[in-house]
Design a protein around this motif. Structure first.
Motif, short mmCIF file in Angstrom:
data_model
loop_
_atom_site.label_atom_id
_atom_site.label_comp_id
_atom_site.label_asym_id
_atom_site.label_seq_id
_atom_site.Cartn_x
_atom_site.Cartn_y
_atom_site.Cartn_z
N VAL A 89 0.91 -1.23 0.01
CA VAL A 89 -0.32 0.15 0.16
C VAL A 89 0.82 1.30 -0.19
O VAL A 89 1.75 1.30 0.87
CB VAL A 89 -0.86 0.28 1.31
N ASN A 90 0.66 2.04 -1.11
CA ASN A 90 1.26 3.33 -1.13
C ASN A 90 0.59 4.34 -1.83
O ASN A 90 1.08 5.30 -2.18
CB ASN A 90 2.53 3.12 -1.89
N GLY A 91 -0.68 4.27 -1.67
CA GLY A 91 -1.68 5.40 -2.29
C GLY A 91 -3.07 4.96 -2.12
O GLY A 91 -3.32 3.87 -1.29
N PRO A 114 4.42 5.51 3.28
CA PRO A 114 3.99 7.01 2.93
C PRO A 114 3.40 7.09 1.61
O PRO A 114 3.90 6.48 0.81
CB PRO A 114 4.97 7.70 3.57
N PHE A 115 2.44 7.93 1.58
CA PHE A 115 1.71 8.22 0.16
C PHE A 115 2.68 8.48 -0.86
O PHE A 115 3.56 9.49 -0.60
CB PHE A 115 0.95 9.25 0.27
N GLY A 116 3.00 7.81 -2.02
CA GLY A 116 4.01 8.17 -3.03
C GLY A 116 5.24 7.62 -2.97
O GLY A 116 5.93 7.87 -3.99
N GLU A 117 5.61 6.86 -2.08
CA GLU A 117 6.92 6.21 -1.74
C GLU A 117 6.73 5.03 -2.61
O GLU A 117 5.81 4.39 -2.77
CB GLU A 117 7.38 5.86 -0.28
N GLY A 118 8.06 4.51 -3.15
CA GLY A 118 8.05 3.25 -3.83
C GLY A 118 8.45 2.07 -2.70
O GLY A 118 8.68 2.12 -1.70
N PHE A 119 8.75 0.77 -3.21
CA PHE A 119 8.87 -0.23 -2.78
C PHE A 119 10.09 -0.92 -3.23
O PHE A 119 10.54 -1.14 -4.36
CB PHE A 119 7.73 -1.30 -2.78
N GLN A 120 10.75 -1.71 -1.97
CA GLN A 120 12.09 -2.40 -2.33
C GLN A 120 11.54 -3.83 -2.01
O GLN A 120 11.25 -4.18 -0.70
CB GLN A 120 13.38 -1.78 -1.66
N ALA A 121 11.62 -4.74 -3.09
CA ALA A 121 11.29 -6.13 -2.63
C ALA A 121 11.78 -6.63 -1.71
O ALA A 121 11.33 -7.62 -0.68
CB ALA A 121 11.19 -6.96 -3.97
N ASP A 122 13.16 -6.32 -1.45
CA ASP A 122 14.03 -7.09 -0.44
C ASP A 122 13.87 -6.78 0.85
O ASP A 122 14.09 -7.30 1.94
CB ASP A 122 15.56 -6.67 -0.71
N THR A 140 -1.92 4.98 -9.37
CA THR A 140 -2.64 5.89 -10.11
C THR A 140 -2.85 7.38 -9.26
O THR A 140 -2.76 8.34 -9.77
CB THR A 140 -4.17 5.85 -10.81
N SER A 141 -3.15 7.34 -8.09
CA SER A 141 -3.17 8.26 -7.40
C SER A 141 -1.99 9.03 -6.87
O SER A 141 -1.92 10.23 -6.67
CB SER A 141 -3.84 7.99 -5.81
N SER A 142 -0.86 8.37 -6.77
CA SER A 142 0.26 9.08 -6.37
C SER A 142 1.68 9.19 -7.32
O SER A 142 2.59 9.71 -7.27
CB SER A 142 0.92 8.34 -5.09
N GLY A 143 1.42 8.23 -8.35
CA GLY A 143 2.41 8.28 -9.55
C GLY A 143 3.74 7.43 -9.19
O GLY A 143 4.89 7.59 -9.67
N ALA A 144 3.47 6.56 -8.19
CA ALA A 144 4.81 5.67 -7.58
C ALA A 144 4.47 4.40 -8.48
O ALA A 144 3.67 3.69 -8.50
CB ALA A 144 4.34 5.33 -6.25
N SER A 145 5.64 3.98 -9.06
CA SER A 145 5.66 2.93 -9.86
C SER A 145 6.78 1.92 -9.42
O SER A 145 7.76 2.14 -8.61
CB SER A 145 6.43 3.23 -11.23
N LEU A 146 6.19 0.62 -9.38
CA LEU A 146 6.82 -0.56 -8.93
C LEU A 146 7.66 -1.25 -10.12
O LEU A 146 7.01 -1.64 -10.92
CB LEU A 146 6.01 -1.61 -8.21
#
Length: 362
Positions: A89-91, A114-122, A140-146
């Motif tokens: 969850v990031n958005g 936090p809203f809009g942050e990305g994820f590191q799988a590790d 779509t809400s925050s523009g964060a891409s995985l």
């Protein structure tokens, strides 16, 4: 006549040829044909063939048509989760999928940033009992891409029977997914495909189908008309269980055909070129800041900027020039802007938008 160009993140600008395809559909009374007719089966088959080619979809994957991506959230939980799901969850939209699982009575756990942050799988630990792992390729809400490279790491981290679901609602067909490492991908047509809203596309592999059939055999309710077995039984003969959105399936088939003529590699390269134009402008602007600080997690299809000028004022300044961008989502309505960069937007349109923003906002 409306001459505006919509850079909104969905609904967005229509694909350039949609008006002529709609005229042809009306002339041929596509809206009146039976969804059990051979004519409709041909329309369905045309759309499926075009999508398979465009998305480079393996034959062991199925294409199912539903009402929306929101509906797919519900059907995914009903069909593929007996007890527990796990969500990144990031958005706002990734959070809503998590909430739907709870509302349907499952144990939903999450890894939230936090809203809009990305994820590191590790850095993510997946619960051992999670049956469905919900990833969001493009929030779509925050523009964060995985990035796909990060998505690919989850297969090794997940339990052997866990199903990996990917939200590509506002990015498909740009990502080049490895279909051997995920189990389901879903999207809506009113974004990158430039169509009117009202059609969700659900891609599933044989593992998803087997899970739905197993739950059904155990006596669990997995839905009625839109359970995976029900949808699949009709999809095999190019039909839906009920009267579907015939017009949108017709339009999708034609847009997919045109995208294939252009070529997926060209579409991807153009998308990245346009995104760079926008990000370069935002980086140099005195009144905008790129919302996603980590370059590797910046969306190329839904670009978000923090704005020192209220978003409503920015939108108002563009109005006389027939350009429409999106405000921020939810609590960020006035402090962010969202710019869609979909295949329906040409390089020249994006160049014109950047020029006008530079002139009006700086």
């Amino acid at each position: 006549m409306n001459n505006k160009v919509y850079f909104t993140p969905g609904p967005s600008e229509l694909y350039p040829t949609v008006p002529q395809h709609m005229q042809a559909a009306m002339a041929n009374k596509i809206g009146s044909i039976s969804h059990r007719s051979q004519q409709f089966k041909d329309i369905y088959a045309h759309a499926e063939k075009g999508l398979r080619e465009l998305l480079q979809l393996p034959q062991n994957w199925e294409i199912l048509f539903l009402a929306s991506a929101n509906e797919i959230w519900e059907r995914a939980i009903q069909n593929c989760v007996e007890k527990e799901s796990f969500h990144l969850v990031n958005g706002s939209f990734s959070k809503r999928f998590f909430q739907i699982s709870e509302e349907l009575g499952r144990k939903a756990t999450k890894h939230e940033v936090p809203f809009g942050e990305g994820f590191q799988a590790d850095n993510i630990n997946i619960p051992a009992l999670a049956e469905l792992i919900a990833l969001v390729q493009n929030e779509t809400s925050s523009g964060a891409s995985l990035p796909v490279a990060e998505i690919n790491k989850f297969r090794a981290k997940a339990g052997a029977d866990a199903l990996i679901f990917v939200d590509a609602v506002s990015s498909m067909p740009h990502p080049a997914f490895d279909y051997n490492l995920v189990d389901s991908i879903y999207f809506s047509v009113q974004k990158c495909f430039g169509l009117p809203a009202g059609l969700g596309v659900w891609l599933v592999n044989e593992r998803c189908i087997a899970k739905a059939e197993a739950l059904q055999a155990k006596g669990f309710s997995i839905g009625s008309y839109h359970s995976i077995p029900s949808l699949l039984s009709k999809a095999k003969t190019f039909q839906n269980p009920e009267t579907p959105n015939v017009l949108n399936i017709y339009l999708l088939g034609h847009v997919a055909e045109e995208m294939n003529k252009k070529g997926i590699q060209t579409i991807r390269e153009e998308t990245e070129t346009k995104a760079q134009l926008i990000y370069d402008y935002l980086a140099a602007s005195q009144n905008f800041d790129i919302a996603m600080q980590e370059p590797g997690h910046r969306s190329v299809t839904t670009i978000i900027a923090n704005t020192k000028i209220p978003a409503s004022e920015v939108i108002k300044k563009l109005t006389p020039f027939d350009m429409v961008i999106g405000s921020g989502y939810g609590n960020y309505k006035e402090t962010q802007i969202r710019i869609a960069n979909f295949p329906t937007h040409s390089v020249s349109q994006v160049q014109a938008l950047v020029y006008k923003l530079k002139e009006l906002i700086g």
